[in-house]
Design a protein around this motif. Structure first.
Motif, short mmCIF file in Angstrom:
data_model
loop_
_atom_site.label_atom_id
_atom_site.label_comp_id
_atom_site.label_asym_id
_atom_site.label_seq_id
_atom_site.Cartn_x
_atom_site.Cartn_y
_atom_site.Cartn_z
N LEU A 1 43.53 42.11 37.99
CA LEU A 1 42.26 41.91 38.67
C LEU A 1 41.24 42.73 37.89
N THR A 2 40.12 42.10 37.53
CA THR A 2 39.07 42.79 36.78
C THR A 2 37.75 42.61 37.51
N TRP A 3 37.06 43.73 37.75
CA TRP A 3 35.69 43.72 38.26
C TRP A 3 34.79 43.96 37.06
N PHE A 4 33.77 43.12 36.87
CA PHE A 4 32.86 43.35 35.75
C PHE A 4 31.43 43.13 36.21
N ASP A 5 30.52 43.92 35.61
CA ASP A 5 29.10 43.73 35.88
C ASP A 5 28.47 43.08 34.66
N GLN A 6 27.19 42.93 34.66
CA GLN A 6 26.51 42.26 33.55
C GLN A 6 26.20 43.20 32.40
N SER A 7 26.61 44.48 32.52
CA SER A 7 26.38 45.40 31.39
C SER A 7 27.72 45.79 30.79
N ALA A 8 28.02 47.05 30.71
CA ALA A 8 29.18 47.51 29.95
C ALA A 8 30.42 47.78 30.79
N HIS A 9 30.38 47.59 32.09
CA HIS A 9 31.50 47.98 32.93
C HIS A 9 32.49 46.84 33.16
N SER A 10 33.75 47.15 32.93
CA SER A 10 34.85 46.23 33.18
C SER A 10 36.01 47.07 33.69
N VAL A 11 36.37 46.88 34.96
CA VAL A 11 37.39 47.72 35.61
C VAL A 11 38.58 46.84 35.92
N ARG A 12 39.69 47.04 35.19
CA ARG A 12 40.88 46.19 35.30
C ARG A 12 42.02 46.97 35.91
N ILE A 13 42.73 46.34 36.86
CA ILE A 13 43.95 46.93 37.40
C ILE A 13 45.08 45.92 37.26
N PRO A 14 46.30 46.40 37.01
CA PRO A 14 47.44 45.48 36.88
C PRO A 14 47.98 45.06 38.25
N ILE A 15 48.60 43.89 38.25
CA ILE A 15 49.26 43.34 39.44
C ILE A 15 50.68 42.98 39.04
N ALA A 16 51.65 43.38 39.88
CA ALA A 16 53.05 43.01 39.69
C ALA A 16 53.57 42.44 41.01
N VAL A 17 54.15 41.24 40.95
CA VAL A 17 54.65 40.58 42.16
C VAL A 17 56.06 40.07 41.90
N ARG A 18 56.92 40.28 42.87
CA ARG A 18 58.28 39.75 42.81
C ARG A 18 58.46 38.84 44.01
N THR A 19 58.69 37.55 43.76
CA THR A 19 58.93 36.62 44.86
C THR A 19 60.40 36.68 45.25
N VAL A 20 60.64 36.54 46.54
CA VAL A 20 62.01 36.58 47.06
C VAL A 20 62.18 35.47 48.09
N ILE A 21 63.41 35.00 48.23
CA ILE A 21 63.74 34.04 49.28
C ILE A 21 64.45 34.78 50.40
N GLN A 22 65.41 35.59 50.03
CA GLN A 22 66.17 36.37 51.02
C GLN A 22 66.25 37.81 50.56
N ASP A 23 66.23 38.73 51.51
CA ASP A 23 66.27 40.15 51.19
C ASP A 23 67.58 40.61 50.56
N PHE A 24 68.70 39.96 50.90
CA PHE A 24 69.98 40.48 50.45
C PHE A 24 70.40 40.01 49.07
N ILE A 25 69.63 39.14 48.43
CA ILE A 25 69.97 38.71 47.08
C ILE A 25 69.46 39.76 46.10
N ALA A 26 70.35 40.29 45.26
CA ALA A 26 69.98 41.37 44.34
C ALA A 26 69.22 40.84 43.15
N ASP A 27 68.27 41.62 42.70
CA ASP A 27 67.51 41.31 41.48
C ASP A 27 68.30 41.87 40.30
N THR A 28 68.73 41.03 39.40
CA THR A 28 69.54 41.48 38.29
C THR A 28 68.77 41.55 37.00
N SER A 29 67.45 41.31 37.04
CA SER A 29 66.69 41.34 35.78
C SER A 29 66.31 42.73 35.40
#
Length: 171
Positions: free
Chosen positions: A143-171
């Protein structure tokens, strides 16, 4: 060649493995927006992490950090962040979202404005909706917030989709 993570077993590096880049001191002095957090919030987060207090379910997702991590997106999750304007008094910022693969992201409001006689802080809402119902590893965006001058503020996003809680993530 792709960057390799320092891990056992070896794997391709992802945003959890590498840093944010080189620091630009001129831009660090004038960031425009900051995600402000005080010591009380860190203490509550610490107590929630160790299970020392009740009612922490959504608190950890909504801690005002300059990053968003959603470890178990089943259908839809909404998170809140607050930005504080430390730049020019009169400023308008627009948002650009790079959605993680398989996720629809909306930001409200998508434009924020600050005036000399108004508040220096504003809160925005991000809604994450899984468009692919798969059990998977993390996917990344920003996600990046930017104005019309020199400011650009970026933050990272990490999402893990799941179907069921008990299935282990092996990656």
């Amino acid at each position: 060649m792709p960057i390799q993570a320092d891990a056992v077993p070896r794997k391709l590096a992802d945003p959890f493995d590498f840093g944010g880049g080189h620091m630009n001191p001129d831009r660090a002095v004038d960031p425009g927006l900051v995600y402000d957090l005080d010591a009380k919030e860190y203490n509550k987060f610490f107590n929630c992490t160790f299970g020392l207090v009740d009612g922490c379910g959504s608190y950890q997702l909504n801690l005002n950090l300059p990053t968003i991590v959603i470890p178990d997106l089943k259908n839809q999750v909404t998170v809140w962040r607050t930005v504080t304007n430390v730049g020019p008094m009169d400023a308008t910022y627009q948002t650009v979202v790079e959605a993680p693969a398989g996720v629809v992201v909306s930001v409200e409001p998508s434009v924020i404005s600050f005036t000399a006689d108004g508040s220096r802080s504003t809160t925005f809402r991000m809604t994450f909706t899984a468009k692919q119902r798969v059990q998977g590893g993390y996917t990344f965006g920003s996600l990046t917030w930017f104005d019309q001058s020199a400011h650009s503020v970026r933050i990272p996003i990490a999402v893990r989709t799941v179907i069921q809680d008990f299935i282990a993530d092996t990656s």
